[in-house]
Motif scaffolding. Sequence first.
Motif, PDB file in Angstrom:
ATOM      1  N   MET A   1       0.830  -1.197   0.000  1.00  0.00           N
ATOM      2  CA  MET A   1       0.000   0.000   0.000  1.00  0.00           C
ATOM      3  C   MET A   1       0.869   1.253   0.000  1.00  0.00           C
TER       4      MET A   1
ATOM      5  N   THR B   1       0.321   4.820  -2.173  1.00  0.00           N
ATOM      6  CA  THR B   1       0.318   6.207  -1.699  1.00  0.00           C
ATOM      7  C   THR B   1       1.477   6.981  -2.311  1.00  0.00           C
TER       8      THR B   1
ATOM      9  N   HIS C   1      -3.771   4.583  12.898  1.00  0.00           N
ATOM     10  CA  HIS C   1      -3.790   4.262  11.461  1.00  0.00           C
ATOM     11  C   HIS C   1      -5.160   4.572  10.882  1.00  0.00           C
TER      12      HIS C   1
ATOM     13  N   THR D   1      -2.297   7.070   7.329  1.00  0.00           N
ATOM     14  CA  THR D   1      -2.843   6.315   6.194  1.00  0.00           C
ATOM     15  C   THR D   1      -1.822   6.109   5.083  1.00  0.00           C
TER      16      THR D   1
ATOM     17  N   GLY E   1       0.294   3.682   4.436  1.00  0.00           N
ATOM     18  CA  GLY E   1       0.540   2.368   3.858  1.00  0.00           C
ATOM     19  C   GLY E   1       0.365   1.208   4.819  1.00  0.00           C
TER      20      GLY E   1
ATOM     21  N   LEU F   1      -4.703  -0.398   8.346  1.00  0.00           N
ATOM     22  CA  LEU F   1      -5.575   0.528   9.056  1.00  0.00           C
ATOM     23  C   LEU F   1      -6.185  -0.144  10.285  1.00  0.00           C
TER      24      LEU F   1
ATOM     25  N   HIS G   1      -6.633   4.257   2.528  1.00  0.00           N
ATOM     26  CA  HIS G   1      -5.259   4.763   2.527  1.00  0.00           C
ATOM     27  C   HIS G   1      -5.168   5.990   1.619  1.00  0.00           C
TER      28      HIS G   1
END
Length: 310
Positions: free
Chosen positions: A62, A66, A227, A254, A256, A259, A277
Amino acid sequence: MPHFFSRFACLPAGVFFCCATLVAPDLAIAAKPKPAKAQKSLTIYAAGDIADCRKLPPEESMAAKTAAIINAGLQQDSKAMVLTLGDNTYPVGRPEEFNNCYDATWGKFKSSTLPSPGNHDYGMPQALGYYNYFDELAGPDRRGYYSKTAGNWLILSLNSNRNELPMQEQLNWLREQLATSKRACILAYWHHPVYSSGGHGNNDIMQAAWEMLAAARADIVLTSHDHNYERMAPINGSGERDDKAGIRSFVVGTGGARLTPLFFAKPTTEVRNNTTHGVLKLKLHANSYDWEFLAVDGNSFSDKGHGECH
């Protein structure tokens, strides 16, 4: 008797119109002052809790998604800056986590980055992975805090992982920065939020710093640690809502990492989300700012708005 006209115009068929300005014969007309050149806005991208490659390779993580948002923004504006809000790698900030996971994602814009450390970065003694990787970008003497200026903005990167005497040294430094700054707008960022409805909740480690910033009428504070994404209404030094002079704060955990759950919203919570994210985009103008949460591809959550400097 002499008379003096600056200009005149003759109109058709017996109509005469005269635009006259009486002036002294030897006095030149002063030129109109040119307006001051407007300050160019600075774009900032920010998030924390970033690079975790324990289950996926870097390019599938992730953090890579981002990072793609930020890379696209930097292609449009190469002078934009990137703020990391701590916990740059997982699980413990080892050098190989920075070199293999962070560097392959957010490391693509390392030269444009102003980092701050988180508790996972301090999973290694003295956060050696963090400081070895960012080197002078992390500020002097491996203390984890430093300041930058941009136009009318003072930007303060603080270290929420210090305590006792090292924390007092940081607070003394912060007090001096705020007392001597000529900038009208202030943005500060670190890892542990003073106010949050996320899983970790409020953290008092930076309460004294918050009170100093509030007294100096700071405008924005960015953190992560929880997160999720959360935007608070402006809050004063006592933790109460103050739309006129309070600090507007954001939790942007957020970047990576996985969460995590939210607890009950705070009275000052305005927007929050723990399913998306993304990164926070800020446009810092001469005396105001705009914010917008940019979600990774496939997500529709957004949050945007405008604020004025105090």
